[in-house]
Motif scaffolding. Structure first.
Motif, PDB file in Angstrom:
ATOM      1  N   TRP A  49     -22.722   3.605  -4.050  1.00 19.80           N
ATOM      2  CA  TRP A  49     -23.867   4.422  -4.441  1.00 19.80           C
ATOM      3  C   TRP A  49     -23.449   5.726  -5.106  1.00 19.80           C
ATOM      4  O   TRP A  49     -22.409   6.305  -4.785  1.00 19.80           O
ATOM      5  CB  TRP A  49     -24.711   4.773  -3.210  1.00 19.80           C
ATOM      6  N   LYS A  50     -24.284   6.186  -6.038  1.00 13.94           N
ATOM      7  CA  LYS A  50     -24.208   7.534  -6.594  1.00 13.94           C
ATOM      8  C   LYS A  50     -25.430   8.292  -6.083  1.00 13.94           C
ATOM      9  O   LYS A  50     -26.417   7.682  -5.652  1.00 13.94           O
ATOM     10  CB  LYS A  50     -24.212   7.497  -8.123  1.00 13.94           C
ATOM     11  N   PHE A  51     -25.394   9.613  -6.136  1.00 16.38           N
ATOM     12  CA  PHE A  51     -26.473  10.396  -5.524  1.00 16.38           C
ATOM     13  C   PHE A  51     -26.994  11.478  -6.468  1.00 16.38           C
ATOM     14  O   PHE A  51     -26.257  12.029  -7.285  1.00 16.38           O
ATOM     15  CB  PHE A  51     -25.974  11.042  -4.221  1.00 16.38           C
ATOM     16  N   ARG A  52     -28.287  11.764  -6.321  1.00 23.64           N
ATOM     17  CA  ARG A  52     -28.929  12.874  -7.030  1.00 23.64           C
ATOM     18  C   ARG A  52     -29.856  13.599  -6.074  1.00 23.64           C
ATOM     19  O   ARG A  52     -30.332  13.007  -5.089  1.00 23.64           O
ATOM     20  CB  ARG A  52     -29.714  12.375  -8.242  1.00 23.64           C
ATOM     21  N   PRO A  53     -30.144  14.878  -6.315  1.00 20.50           N
ATOM     22  CA  PRO A  53     -31.080  15.601  -5.441  1.00 20.50           C
ATOM     23  C   PRO A  53     -32.459  14.943  -5.464  1.00 20.50           C
ATOM     24  O   PRO A  53     -32.898  14.409  -6.478  1.00 20.50           O
ATOM     25  CB  PRO A  53     -31.125  17.008  -6.049  1.00 20.50           C
TER      26      PRO A  53
ATOM     27  N   THR B 298     -31.491  13.665  -0.502  1.00 20.05           N
ATOM     28  CA  THR B 298     -30.832  13.097  -1.673  1.00 20.05           C
ATOM     29  C   THR B 298     -31.288  11.660  -1.871  1.00 20.05           C
ATOM     30  O   THR B 298     -31.705  10.993  -0.925  1.00 20.05           O
ATOM     31  CB  THR B 298     -29.298  13.160  -1.510  1.00 20.05           C
TER      32      THR B 298
ATOM     33  N   LYS C 190     -28.489   5.926  -5.662  1.00 15.48           N
ATOM     34  CA  LYS C 190     -28.769   5.046  -6.792  1.00 15.48           C
ATOM     35  C   LYS C 190     -27.611   4.069  -6.971  1.00 15.48           C
ATOM     36  O   LYS C 190     -26.451   4.402  -6.713  1.00 15.48           O
ATOM     37  CB  LYS C 190     -28.961   5.874  -8.068  1.00 15.48           C
TER      38      LYS C 190
ATOM     39  N   ARG D 189     -36.713  15.098  -4.850  1.00 19.07           N
ATOM     40  CA  ARG D 189     -37.786  16.070  -5.084  1.00 19.07           C
ATOM     41  C   ARG D 189     -38.470  16.517  -3.798  1.00 19.07           C
ATOM     42  O   ARG D 189     -39.436  17.274  -3.834  1.00 19.07           O
ATOM     43  CB  ARG D 189     -38.822  15.458  -6.030  1.00 19.07           C
TER      44      ARG D 189
ATOM     45  N   PRO E 240     -32.871   3.674  -8.059  1.00 21.85           N
ATOM     46  CA  PRO E 240     -32.934   4.242  -6.703  1.00 21.85           C
ATOM     47  C   PRO E 240     -33.035   3.145  -5.654  1.00 21.85           C
ATOM     48  O   PRO E 240     -33.811   2.206  -5.802  1.00 21.85           O
ATOM     49  CB  PRO E 240     -34.203   5.106  -6.738  1.00 21.85           C
TER      50      PRO E 240
ATOM     51  N   GLN F 265     -23.010  10.723   2.370  1.00 20.91           N
ATOM     52  CA  GLN F 265     -22.922  10.294   0.977  1.00 20.91           C
ATOM     53  C   GLN F 265     -21.539   9.721   0.671  1.00 20.91           C
ATOM     54  O   GLN F 265     -21.415   8.701  -0.023  1.00 20.91           O
ATOM     55  CB  GLN F 265     -23.214  11.477   0.058  1.00 20.91           C
TER      56      GLN F 265
END
Length: 248
Positions: free
Chosen positions: A18-22, A30, A33, A24, A38, A9
């Motif tokens: 890029w930015k990241f989120r968990p 991860t 985005k 599903r 995304p 990351q």
């Protein structure tokens, strides 16, 4: 797929912004985005999997089990799955007849994930032995050029098989890999991803500062400049940018 999720990351955040989120899909996954959209997913490789870090394209299908059957029927390989995920999707990790790895995914696909659209990856490239033969394999497996709503169009342009969606190019199939070159990591049959950046030279500097390796000189065409790189874990990709207009 990577072994060091945090380090990966940090690398792609520095190079591509890029930015990241968990995700599903569960722990160890991860979603990357860019500008709130995304663009990629990164998952953790466990220590017991003797698999190299790599970028792998996933193609949307209506039914993962039926697509997996079509792959087997055409002498491809289904390595993992199809399996169901907490997100509601069902997918599999597979390979074509020449060993190029890709994934299939059914369910829960957002239109924002389309390659070639907005901040998403610019395009995909299959590097293979015979582009025309591969186009037949993928066309039958993924139902390209079938005429149904939303399917991709296939054309032959400048010695490449070009895949378009909504008129925009999203993938290219290039042949010519020889038997002798088919076993080297850099030249074996595989899918390769191109990421667009606003400033190529700045991105190359960021990659080098973050532990990446440049694999080629900067190449150019009338419209684009690009360079091949490897991230700190060995995953290969290409950065590309549009050439400035004359006088700009």
């Amino acid at each position: 797929m990577a072994r060091d999720l945090q380090g990966t990351q940090q690398f792609y955040g520095a190079v591509l912004g890029w930015k990241f989120r968990p995700a599903r899909l569960g722990d160890g996954w991860t979603v990357a985005k860019l500008d709130g959209v995304p663009v990629a997913g990164i998952g953790t490789l466990t220590s017991d999997l003797p698999v190299a870090a790599a970028w792998t394209p996933y193609f949307a299908v209506d039914d993962a089990d039926e697509a997996a059957d079509r792959i087997r029927e055409r002498s491809g390989t289904v390595a993992v799955g199809p399996v169901s995920f907490p997100s509601g999707g069902r997918g599999a990790l597979v390979a074509d007849r020449d060993g190029a790895v890709f994934g299939i995914w059914a369910g829960g696909v957002s239109a924002d994930w389309r390659v070639g659209h907005g901040p998403a990856p610019a395009w995909l490239e299959l590097r293979t032995r015979d582009a025309f033969e591969s186009a037949i394999f993928y066309g039958e497996v993924l139902e390209w050029a079938t005429g149904r709503a939303g399917c991709c169009e296939v054309s032959y342009e400048d010695d490449q098989v070009v895949l378009r969606q909504g008129g925009e190019p999203v993938a290219r199939l290039n042949g010519g890999i020889t038997e002798a070159a088919a076993h080297a990591p850099e030249t074996r049959p595989r899918w390769h991803v191109y990421f667009r950046v606003p400033d190529l030279d700045e991105a190359i500097e960021a990659a080098a500062a973050s532990g990446g390796t440049t694999l080629s000189t900067i190449m150019s065409s009338a419209t684009d400049r690009w360079v091949n790189l490897r991230d700190p874990e060995g995953a290969m990709f290409t950065l590309t940018t549009a050439r400035a207009e004359p006088g700009a």
